[in-house]
Design a protein around this motif. Structure first.
Motif, PDB file in Angstrom:
ATOM      1  N   LEU A  72      24.162  44.006  33.055  1.00 43.77           N
ATOM      2  CA  LEU A  72      24.377  42.652  32.563  1.00 43.77           C
ATOM      3  C   LEU A  72      25.729  42.587  31.870  1.00 43.77           C
ATOM      4  N   ILE A  73      26.418  41.446  32.033  1.00 42.41           N
ATOM      5  CA  ILE A  73      27.701  41.227  31.355  1.00 42.41           C
ATOM      6  C   ILE A  73      27.597  39.948  30.534  1.00 42.41           C
ATOM      7  N   ILE A  74      27.988  40.033  29.261  1.00 43.90           N
ATOM      8  CA  ILE A  74      28.046  38.873  28.374  1.00 43.90           C
ATOM      9  C   ILE A  74      29.510  38.606  28.056  1.00 43.90           C
ATOM     10  N   VAL A  75      29.984  37.403  28.380  1.00 44.53           N
ATOM     11  CA  VAL A  75      31.391  37.069  28.137  1.00 44.53           C
ATOM     12  C   VAL A  75      31.512  36.153  26.925  1.00 44.53           C
ATOM     13  N   SER A  76      32.499  36.406  26.113  1.00 47.85           N
ATOM     14  CA  SER A  76      32.769  35.555  24.959  1.00 47.85           C
ATOM     15  C   SER A  76      33.473  34.276  25.410  1.00 47.85           C
ATOM     16  N   PRO A  77      33.362  33.190  24.630  1.00 47.09           N
ATOM     17  CA  PRO A  77      34.040  31.941  24.991  1.00 47.09           C
ATOM     18  C   PRO A  77      35.534  32.141  25.166  1.00 47.09           C
ATOM     19  N   GLY A  78      36.072  31.571  26.224  1.00 48.54           N
ATOM     20  CA  GLY A  78      37.506  31.651  26.478  1.00 48.54           C
ATOM     21  C   GLY A  78      37.939  32.828  27.321  1.00 48.54           C
ATOM     22  N   VAL A  79      37.057  33.805  27.543  1.00 48.36           N
ATOM     23  CA  VAL A  79      37.407  34.926  28.422  1.00 48.36           C
ATOM     24  C   VAL A  79      37.556  34.389  29.844  1.00 48.36           C
ATOM     25  N   PRO A  80      38.697  34.620  30.496  1.00 45.86           N
ATOM     26  CA  PRO A  80      38.898  34.080  31.845  1.00 45.86           C
ATOM     27  C   PRO A  80      37.874  34.642  32.835  1.00 45.86           C
ATOM     28  N   LEU A  81      37.222  33.764  33.569  1.00 43.61           N
ATOM     29  CA  LEU A  81      36.211  34.213  34.522  1.00 43.61           C
ATOM     30  C   LEU A  81      36.819  34.780  35.802  1.00 43.61           C
ATOM     31  N   LEU A  82      38.154  34.696  35.911  1.00 39.30           N
ATOM     32  CA  LEU A  82      38.829  35.264  37.071  1.00 39.30           C
ATOM     33  C   LEU A  82      39.344  36.679  36.812  1.00 39.30           C
ATOM     34  N   LEU A  83      38.940  37.284  35.696  1.00 39.57           N
ATOM     35  CA  LEU A  83      39.298  38.686  35.465  1.00 39.57           C
ATOM     36  C   LEU A  83      38.830  39.526  36.644  1.00 39.57           C
ATOM     37  N   PRO A  84      39.623  40.513  37.071  1.00 39.63           N
ATOM     38  CA  PRO A  84      39.227  41.356  38.216  1.00 39.63           C
ATOM     39  C   PRO A  84      37.843  41.973  38.051  1.00 39.63           C
ATOM     40  N   CYS A  85      37.516  42.416  36.836  1.00 41.07           N
ATOM     41  CA  CYS A  85      36.209  43.048  36.636  1.00 41.07           C
ATOM     42  C   CYS A  85      35.069  42.052  36.831  1.00 41.07           C
ATOM     43  N   LEU A  86      35.296  40.790  36.487  1.00 43.20           N
ATOM     44  CA  LEU A  86      34.246  39.788  36.662  1.00 43.20           C
ATOM     45  C   LEU A  86      34.119  39.372  38.125  1.00 43.20           C
ATOM     46  N   GLN A  87      35.230  39.330  38.825  1.00 46.41           N
ATOM     47  CA  GLN A  87      35.159  39.051  40.257  1.00 46.41           C
ATOM     48  C   GLN A  87      34.403  40.170  40.975  1.00 46.41           C
ATOM     49  N   LYS A  88      34.650  41.400  40.546  1.00 44.79           N
ATOM     50  CA  LYS A  88      33.945  42.537  41.130  1.00 44.79           C
ATOM     51  C   LYS A  88      32.457  42.480  40.792  1.00 44.79           C
ATOM     52  N   ALA A  89      32.142  42.050  39.563  1.00 47.27           N
ATOM     53  CA  ALA A  89      30.740  41.950  39.143  1.00 47.27           C
ATOM     54  C   ALA A  89      29.988  40.948  40.013  1.00 47.27           C
ATOM     55  N   ARG A  90      30.632  39.849  40.355  1.00 41.96           N
ATOM     56  CA  ARG A  90      29.970  38.855  41.206  1.00 41.96           C
ATOM     57  C   ARG A  90      29.657  39.439  42.578  1.00 41.96           C
ATOM     58  N   ILE A  91      30.577  40.193  43.104  1.00 38.29           N
ATOM     59  CA  ILE A  91      30.354  40.834  44.411  1.00 38.29           C
ATOM     60  C   ILE A  91      29.176  41.794  44.338  1.00 38.29           C
ATOM     61  N   LYS A  92      29.064  42.479  43.212  1.00 41.63           N
ATOM     62  CA  LYS A  92      27.986  43.446  43.032  1.00 41.63           C
ATOM     63  C   LYS A  92      26.658  42.791  42.635  1.00 41.63           C
ATOM     64  N   GLY A  93      26.700  41.486  42.343  1.00 40.68           N
ATOM     65  CA  GLY A  93      25.478  40.796  41.947  1.00 40.68           C
ATOM     66  C   GLY A  93      25.067  41.042  40.508  1.00 40.68           C
ATOM     67  N   ILE A  94      26.003  41.433  39.661  1.00 39.43           N
ATOM     68  CA  ILE A  94      25.701  41.664  38.241  1.00 39.43           C
ATOM     69  C   ILE A  94      25.709  40.327  37.518  1.00 39.43           C
ATOM     70  N   PRO A  95      24.646  39.963  36.798  1.00 38.63           N
ATOM     71  CA  PRO A  95      24.621  38.690  36.074  1.00 38.63           C
ATOM     72  C   PRO A  95      25.738  38.621  35.038  1.00 38.63           C
ATOM     73  N   ILE A  96      26.378  37.453  34.941  1.00 40.28           N
ATOM     74  CA  ILE A  96      27.412  37.196  33.945  1.00 40.28           C
ATOM     75  C   ILE A  96      26.952  35.996  33.120  1.00 40.28           C
ATOM     76  N   TRP A  97      26.663  36.226  31.852  1.00 40.80           N
ATOM     77  CA  TRP A  97      26.129  35.183  30.983  1.00 40.80           C
ATOM     78  C   TRP A  97      27.029  34.955  29.777  1.00 40.80           C
ATOM     79  N   SER A  98      26.904  33.782  29.212  1.00 42.96           N
ATOM     80  CA  SER A  98      27.487  33.523  27.899  1.00 42.96           C
ATOM     81  C   SER A  98      26.476  33.892  26.826  1.00 42.96           C
TER      82      SER A  98
END
Length: 455
Positions: A72-98
């Motif tokens: 699971l990944i929790i992102v703080s407000p304002g963290v760009p959702l286009l960060l390479p690690c977050l794009q990779k997480a989406r491909i891997k199916g890892i949930p990204i939540w606020s």
């Protein structure tokens, strides 16, 4: 939800990230805390405490997801959702939540949430006061004060939670569902982060999309963007308006704030007796009163709150008056629409201090309002040349470019005469010179006091 043993990556090691890390530790998760900055630029003592309790710090770098495979990944407000690690997480199916999405999995009390481009903080704080004055146990947080996640333990079966929620927080929600949602207005903002107005709007609309027929959505009838959201609402809609007399809803009739229900009209108080002034604050008062009414509070209780609520710090906050010159701190005015509303709140000659980091805003509408209302314009920060170009285009010439806020306050004081208002309302974010709008507002207030005391 059982987080024990789950690998949780928290991105952003400021207020929200630290609170989330604490919460996850309490749930016996394996916590990895990441920030692009190093320890030297962060809250060192807090980080050491977390590290001593097992949090793995990944600082000054992009996290390598392959090295520990988070669940699971929790992102703080304002963290760009286009960060390479977050794009990779989406491909891997890892949930990204606020953080508010994580909290939504654990909260067990009624939730009231407020969003909109402008007015969120005032409305949220006022709604909290209305509920507390009415005898309810209420916790106020979210995008103001403490994150909701850090207040969950303080909630019991008799509590209510009132949240200010931003587009950053809503963008990565999945099941977040307030029983009462307030959507105040919508104008372009944060386009540097969302990349388009459509994406910004869609993030905001998530405040009500998970509601059902038992929930309420409070909408601004005067704003075309929010009015048409009624067609998308799964729950019941209650409108408010300061410009129209509604058949049903909260509005102004014969200069009184009223609630209209079928053929019945409930009169609360004359508009002039509402303590917070300005047309925009009348909208905030209508919205908060409507939500309080939906929660079963009495007319007497709501009226008392509206008569006594003084407003919030950094939003049209009067600092002092010196030799007939009034200084107003509106550091919370971080976009052009907010500044337009601030300018409309006064009739005295205005000296406007503006500038900072542009969030992708268009300053053309603000330029027209400046030409109409502003005696002198003092610009500072990264966006100063852009605002100067916008006002110059509409034929306004009384502008001055200075190096920083200090120079702006000194020049504003020098230019002002008795009867003038020196107004800090930047139309921009603070991040080019300050860590937050709160710091910028406090620096402004300190400068005003220092200058006036020394003269």
């Amino acid at each position: 939800m059982d987080l024990a043993g789950k690998k949780c990556l928290v991105i952003g090691a400021a207020r929200t990230g630290l609170a989330v890390s604490e919460f996850l530790l309490g749930k016996k998760a394996q916590v990895f805390l990441n920030d692009s900055q190093t320890k030297a630029n962060l809250v060192w003592k807090k980080l050491v405490s977390l590290e001593n309790r097992g949090v793995v710090l990944l600082l000054g770098q992009q996290p390598d997801l392959d090295s520990f495979s988070p669940d699971l990944i929790i992102v703080s407000p304002g963290v760009p959702l286009l960060l390479p690690c977050l794009q990779k997480a989406r491909i891997k199916g890892i949930p990204i939540w606020s953080e508010i999405e994580l909290a939504a999995r654990f909260i067990k009390v009624p939730l009231l949430a407020v969003t909109g481009t402008n007015g969120k903080t005032t409305t949220t704080t006022l709604l909290g006061k209305i509920l507390a004055d009415g005898g309810r146990k209420v916790v106020v947080g979210g995008n103001i004060g403490e994150p909701l996640i850090s207040k969950l333990e303080a909630l019991n079966s008799d509590s209510l939670a009132v949240l200010e929620v931003s587009s950053f927080q809503l963008a990565t929600t999945e099941i977040f569902r307030p029983q009462v949602a307030l959507f105040l207005n919508l104008t372009p903002d944060h386009l540097d982060w969302h990349l388009s107005y459509e994406a910004y709007r869609e993030s905001k609309e998530k405040i009500f999309l998970n509601q059902d027929s038992t929930d309420y959505l409070v909408l601004n009838y005067d704003d075309p963007e929010t009015r048409k959201m009624a067609a998308l609402a799964p729950g019941k809609v209650l409108f408010f308006s300061r410009e129209h007399i509604l058949e049903t809803g909260f509005c102004v009739q014969d200069d009184w704030l009223v609630a209209k229900e079928a053929s019945q009209t409930t009169r609360f108080l004359p508009v002039e007796e509402i303590k917070i002034k300005g047309g925009h604050n009348l909208e905030n008062a209508l919205a908060a009163a409507a939500a309080g009414w939906l929660m079963g509070l009495s007319k007497t209780s709501i009226t008392m709150s509206l008569r006594t609520f003084p407003g919030v710090e950094h939003r049209l906050e009067e600092v002092l008056t010196y030799q007939g010159i009034t200084f107003i701190n509106d550091s919370k005015g971080t976009n052009p629409a907010a500044v337009i509303k601030a300018l409309a709140a006064y009739t005295h000659p205005l000296i406007l201090l503006a500038g900072g980091k542009n969030k992708g805003s268009d300053f053309s509408a603000l330029a027209l309002k400046i030409k109409e209302r502003v005696k002198e314009l003092i610009l500072f920060g990264e966006a100063a040349p852009q605002i100067a170009a916008a006002v110059k285009k509409v034929g306004y010439r009384n502008y001055h470019l200075v190096s920083d806020l200090k120079a702006a306050v000194y020049l504003g004081t020098d230019l002002a005469v008795k009867g003038d208002i020196v107004l800090l309302s930047p139309a921009c974010a603070s991040w080019d010179m300050f860590s937050s709008f709160e710091e910028r507002g406090q620096v402004f207030k300190d400068l005003v006091r220092k200058i006036t005391e020394s003269r």
